[in-house]
Scaffold this motif. Structure first.
Motif, PDB file in Angstrom:
ATOM      1  N   MET A 120       0.814  -1.209   0.000  1.00 40.71           N
ATOM      2  CA  MET A 120       0.000   0.000   0.000  1.00 40.71           C
ATOM      3  C   MET A 120       0.847   1.257   0.000  1.00 40.71           C
ATOM      4  O   MET A 120       0.627   2.173  -0.801  1.00 40.71           O
ATOM      5  CB  MET A 120      -0.946  -0.002   1.203  1.00 40.71           C
ATOM      6  N   ILE A 121       1.839   1.321   0.874  1.00 38.78           N
ATOM      7  CA  ILE A 121       2.663   2.526   0.942  1.00 38.78           C
ATOM      8  C   ILE A 121       3.491   2.691  -0.326  1.00 38.78           C
ATOM      9  O   ILE A 121       3.612   3.801  -0.863  1.00 38.78           O
ATOM     10  CB  ILE A 121       3.568   2.502   2.187  1.00 38.78           C
ATOM     11  N   VAL A 122       4.042   1.600  -0.844  1.00 40.93           N
ATOM     12  CA  VAL A 122       4.839   1.683  -2.076  1.00 40.93           C
ATOM     13  C   VAL A 122       3.975   2.167  -3.238  1.00 40.93           C
ATOM     14  O   VAL A 122       4.377   3.059  -4.002  1.00 40.93           O
ATOM     15  CB  VAL A 122       5.480   0.318  -2.405  1.00 40.93           C
ATOM     16  N   GLU A 123       2.777   1.606  -3.389  1.00 43.23           N
ATOM     17  CA  GLU A 123       1.910   2.013  -4.493  1.00 43.23           C
ATOM     18  C   GLU A 123       1.433   3.452  -4.337  1.00 43.23           C
ATOM     19  O   GLU A 123       1.305   4.180  -5.332  1.00 43.23           O
ATOM     20  CB  GLU A 123       0.716   1.067  -4.598  1.00 43.23           C
ATOM     21  N   LEU A 124       1.171   3.865  -3.111  1.00 44.08           N
ATOM     22  CA  LEU A 124       0.806   5.267  -2.900  1.00 44.08           C
ATOM     23  C   LEU A 124       1.951   6.185  -3.299  1.00 44.08           C
ATOM     24  O   LEU A 124       1.754   7.171  -4.020  1.00 44.08           O
ATOM     25  CB  LEU A 124       0.426   5.496  -1.436  1.00 44.08           C
ATOM     26  N   ARG A 125       3.160   5.850  -2.855  1.00 45.48           N
ATOM     27  CA  ARG A 125       4.314   6.686  -3.170  1.00 45.48           C
ATOM     28  C   ARG A 125       4.571   6.738  -4.679  1.00 45.48           C
ATOM     29  O   ARG A 125       4.990   7.768  -5.218  1.00 45.48           O
ATOM     30  CB  ARG A 125       5.548   6.154  -2.450  1.00 45.48           C
ATOM     31  N   LYS A 126       4.317   5.637  -5.372  1.00 50.01           N
ATOM     32  CA  LYS A 126       4.542   5.606  -6.815  1.00 50.01           C
ATOM     33  C   LYS A 126       3.512   6.436  -7.573  1.00 50.01           C
ATOM     34  O   LYS A 126       3.788   6.922  -8.675  1.00 50.01           O
ATOM     35  CB  LYS A 126       4.504   4.163  -7.325  1.00 50.01           C
ATOM     36  N   ASN A 127       2.333   6.599  -7.002  1.00 47.39           N
ATOM     37  CA  ASN A 127       1.226   7.204  -7.742  1.00 47.39           C
ATOM     38  C   ASN A 127       0.882   8.632  -7.331  1.00 47.39           C
ATOM     39  O   ASN A 127       0.256   9.348  -8.103  1.00 47.39           O
ATOM     40  CB  ASN A 127      -0.023   6.331  -7.616  1.00 47.39           C
ATOM     41  N   ILE A 128       1.267   9.037  -6.116  1.00 50.20           N
ATOM     42  CA  ILE A 128       0.985  10.410  -5.715  1.00 50.20           C
ATOM     43  C   ILE A 128       2.220  11.279  -5.943  1.00 50.20           C
ATOM     44  O   ILE A 128       3.305  10.780  -6.230  1.00 50.20           O
ATOM     45  CB  ILE A 128       0.528  10.488  -4.240  1.00 50.20           C
ATOM     46  N   LYS A 129       2.048  12.573  -5.821  1.00 44.57           N
ATOM     47  CA  LYS A 129       3.147  13.507  -6.084  1.00 44.57           C
ATOM     48  C   LYS A 129       4.232  13.400  -5.005  1.00 44.57           C
ATOM     49  O   LYS A 129       3.916  13.190  -3.843  1.00 44.57           O
ATOM     50  CB  LYS A 129       2.608  14.934  -6.120  1.00 44.57           C
ATOM     51  N   PRO A 130       5.498  13.588  -5.382  1.00 45.68           N
ATOM     52  CA  PRO A 130       6.564  13.602  -4.379  1.00 45.68           C
ATOM     53  C   PRO A 130       6.360  14.680  -3.324  1.00 45.68           C
ATOM     54  O   PRO A 130       6.775  14.525  -2.168  1.00 45.68           O
ATOM     55  CB  PRO A 130       7.826  13.874  -5.209  1.00 45.68           C
ATOM     56  N   SER A 131       5.708  15.783  -3.700  1.00 43.92           N
ATOM     57  CA  SER A 131       5.496  16.891  -2.771  1.00 43.92           C
ATOM     58  C   SER A 131       4.342  16.646  -1.804  1.00 43.92           C
ATOM     59  O   SER A 131       4.102  17.459  -0.906  1.00 43.92           O
ATOM     60  CB  SER A 131       5.234  18.183  -3.546  1.00 43.92           C
ATOM     61  N   THR A 132       3.623  15.541  -1.981  1.00 41.18           N
ATOM     62  CA  THR A 132       2.545  15.188  -1.053  1.00 41.18           C
ATOM     63  C   THR A 132       3.129  14.392   0.103  1.00 41.18           C
ATOM     64  O   THR A 132       3.862  13.428  -0.115  1.00 41.18           O
ATOM     65  CB  THR A 132       1.465  14.351  -1.760  1.00 41.18           C
ATOM     66  N   TYR A 133       2.825  14.794   1.331  1.00 42.64           N
ATOM     67  CA  TYR A 133       3.376  14.093   2.480  1.00 42.64           C
ATOM     68  C   TYR A 133       2.352  13.126   3.068  1.00 42.64           C
ATOM     69  O   TYR A 133       1.165  13.412   3.146  1.00 42.64           O
ATOM     70  CB  TYR A 133       3.892  15.067   3.544  1.00 42.64           C
ATOM     71  N   LEU A 134       2.850  11.935   3.446  1.00 40.56           N
ATOM     72  CA  LEU A 134       2.014  10.878   4.017  1.00 40.56           C
ATOM     73  C   LEU A 134       2.127  10.878   5.536  1.00 40.56           C
ATOM     74  O   LEU A 134       3.217  11.021   6.091  1.00 40.56           O
ATOM     75  CB  LEU A 134       2.447   9.510   3.479  1.00 40.56           C
ATOM     76  N   ILE A 135       0.982  10.678   6.196  1.00 35.88           N
ATOM     77  CA  ILE A 135       0.920  10.660   7.658  1.00 35.88           C
ATOM     78  C   ILE A 135       0.330   9.338   8.119  1.00 35.88           C
ATOM     79  O   ILE A 135      -0.675   8.878   7.586  1.00 35.88           O
ATOM     80  CB  ILE A 135       0.053  11.823   8.182  1.00 35.88           C
ATOM     81  N   PHE A 136       0.976   8.721   9.114  1.00 30.61           N
ATOM     82  CA  PHE A 136       0.518   7.442   9.657  1.00 30.61           C
ATOM     83  C   PHE A 136      -0.074   7.682  11.044  1.00 30.61           C
ATOM     84  O   PHE A 136       0.328   8.608  11.757  1.00 30.61           O
ATOM     85  CB  PHE A 136       1.691   6.465   9.757  1.00 30.61           C
ATOM     86  N   THR A 137      -1.008   6.820  11.438  1.00 28.09           N
ATOM     87  CA  THR A 137      -1.713   7.010  12.708  1.00 28.09           C
ATOM     88  C   THR A 137      -1.267   6.002  13.765  1.00 28.09           C
ATOM     89  O   THR A 137      -1.175   4.814  13.500  1.00 28.09           O
ATOM     90  CB  THR A 137      -3.237   6.867  12.510  1.00 28.09           C
ATOM     91  N   PHE A 138      -1.000   6.483  14.967  1.00 26.43           N
ATOM     92  CA  PHE A 138      -0.764   5.667  16.156  1.00 26.43           C
ATOM     93  C   PHE A 138       0.247   4.543  15.951  1.00 26.43           C
ATOM     94  O   PHE A 138       0.017   3.401  16.338  1.00 26.43           O
ATOM     95  CB  PHE A 138      -2.086   5.083  16.665  1.00 26.43           C
ATOM     96  N   ALA A 139       1.372   4.861  15.337  1.00 28.66           N
ATOM     97  CA  ALA A 139       2.427   3.861  15.171  1.00 28.66           C
ATOM     98  C   ALA A 139       3.213   3.709  16.465  1.00 28.66           C
ATOM     99  O   ALA A 139       3.532   4.691  17.127  1.00 28.66           O
ATOM    100  CB  ALA A 139       3.371   4.271  14.051  1.00 28.66           C
ATOM    101  N   GLU A 140       3.527   2.459  16.832  1.00 30.93           N
ATOM    102  CA  GLU A 140       4.412   2.234  17.971  1.00 30.93           C
ATOM    103  C   GLU A 140       5.798   2.781  17.627  1.00 30.93           C
ATOM    104  O   GLU A 140       6.193   2.828  16.469  1.00 30.93           O
ATOM    105  CB  GLU A 140       4.500   0.742  18.288  1.00 30.93           C
TER     106      GLU A 140
END
Length: 251
Positions: A120-140
């Motif tokens: 999921m993260i790899v495909e998102l990174r491949k398909n969205i813009k490099p300037s878009t930042y990804l945020i994850f929730t409640f990671a240990e």
């Protein structure tokens, strides 16, 4: 003012960046992003595709309505449950609406499904813009270096208080239930502050490893004590070499 995300350097797929005055990876919330978070239609991770499609459709509708009312709203939520194509579709449509930060919903469930997490993260990174930042929730804490290595830029706040409510102390490598491991005696407020300091340390540690191009070493160290992290690394190496090699420096 809406802050623009700037990539300073890569360490593998990991991105050392800057959002306004904030160095990333870091805690990214409504204060640090200088933006509210758009409303979404959340559903569980393991649901029928029809429900996930409905969730994506409603999330986009709500995000469009919010953007029309508040053009400065800059962070949306990627829904789509376990269906990677729906996640990518949702992310791209949010970008088209003008959202620059995207929260990955169902983060807790994704951590229990290593293959889905990686793909999921790899495909998102491949398909969205490099300037878009990804945020994850409640990671240990132990997962922060790994997620940063794959391409996550930020983490929602609140994990410190959440774990303190459960009487759990977070460390860089694992969590301790203080009812079982009586390491310290602390009230909930003290425990929340302890957890907050640990999270801040791990984020700083991750950024410093990125600057020194040693983030992969740190992730492999964490993998020694975590089967989940080890599984994610194996899947990443086996199935996504093109993604890794695109940004990995040569010696």
């Amino acid at each position: 003012m809406v802050e623009n995300f700037e990539i300073k350097s890569h360490d593998g797929p990991g991105r050392l960046g800057k959002l306004g005055e904030i160095q990333t990876p870091n805690i990214l919330n409504e204060v640090t992003t200088n933006s509210s978070i758009a409303k979404d239609e959340s559903v569980a991770y393991n649901v029928e595709r029809e429900i996930a499609e409905w969730s994506v459709r409603k999330t986009i509708e709500k995000a469009k309505s919010v953007k029309d009312e508040d053009p400065k709203c800059n962070v949306g939520v990627i829904q789509g449950s376990k269906y990677i194509d729906l996640r990518v579709e949702c992310g791209k449509e949010l970008e088209e609406l003008g959202y620059k930060g995207l929260i990955i919903a169902n983060g807790d469930a994704l951590l229990l499904h290593p293959r889905d997490l990686v793909d999921m993260i790899v495909e998102l990174r491949k398909n969205i813009k490099p300037s878009t930042y990804l945020i994850f929730t409640f990671a240990e804490c132990s997962f922060i270096p790994l997620l940063s290595y794959i391409g996550v830029d930020g983490f929602l706040n609140g994990a410190d208080e959440y774990y303190s409510y459960l009487n759990v102390m977070t460390t860089a490598t694992k969590n301790y239930d203080l009812e079982v491991y009586k390491i310290f005696e602390m009230n909930q407020e003290q425990l929340a502050e302890c957890n907050k300091q640990t999270i801040n340390f791990v984020l700083t540690e991750t950024r410093e490893h990125m600057r020194n191009k040693t983030l992969r070493n740190l992730v492999e160290e964490r993998g020694v004590t975590s089967p989940q992290i080890a599984s994610v690394l194996k899947l990443l190496d086996k199935n996504h070499q093109d993604y890794l090699q695109k940004y990995t420096q040569l010696y």
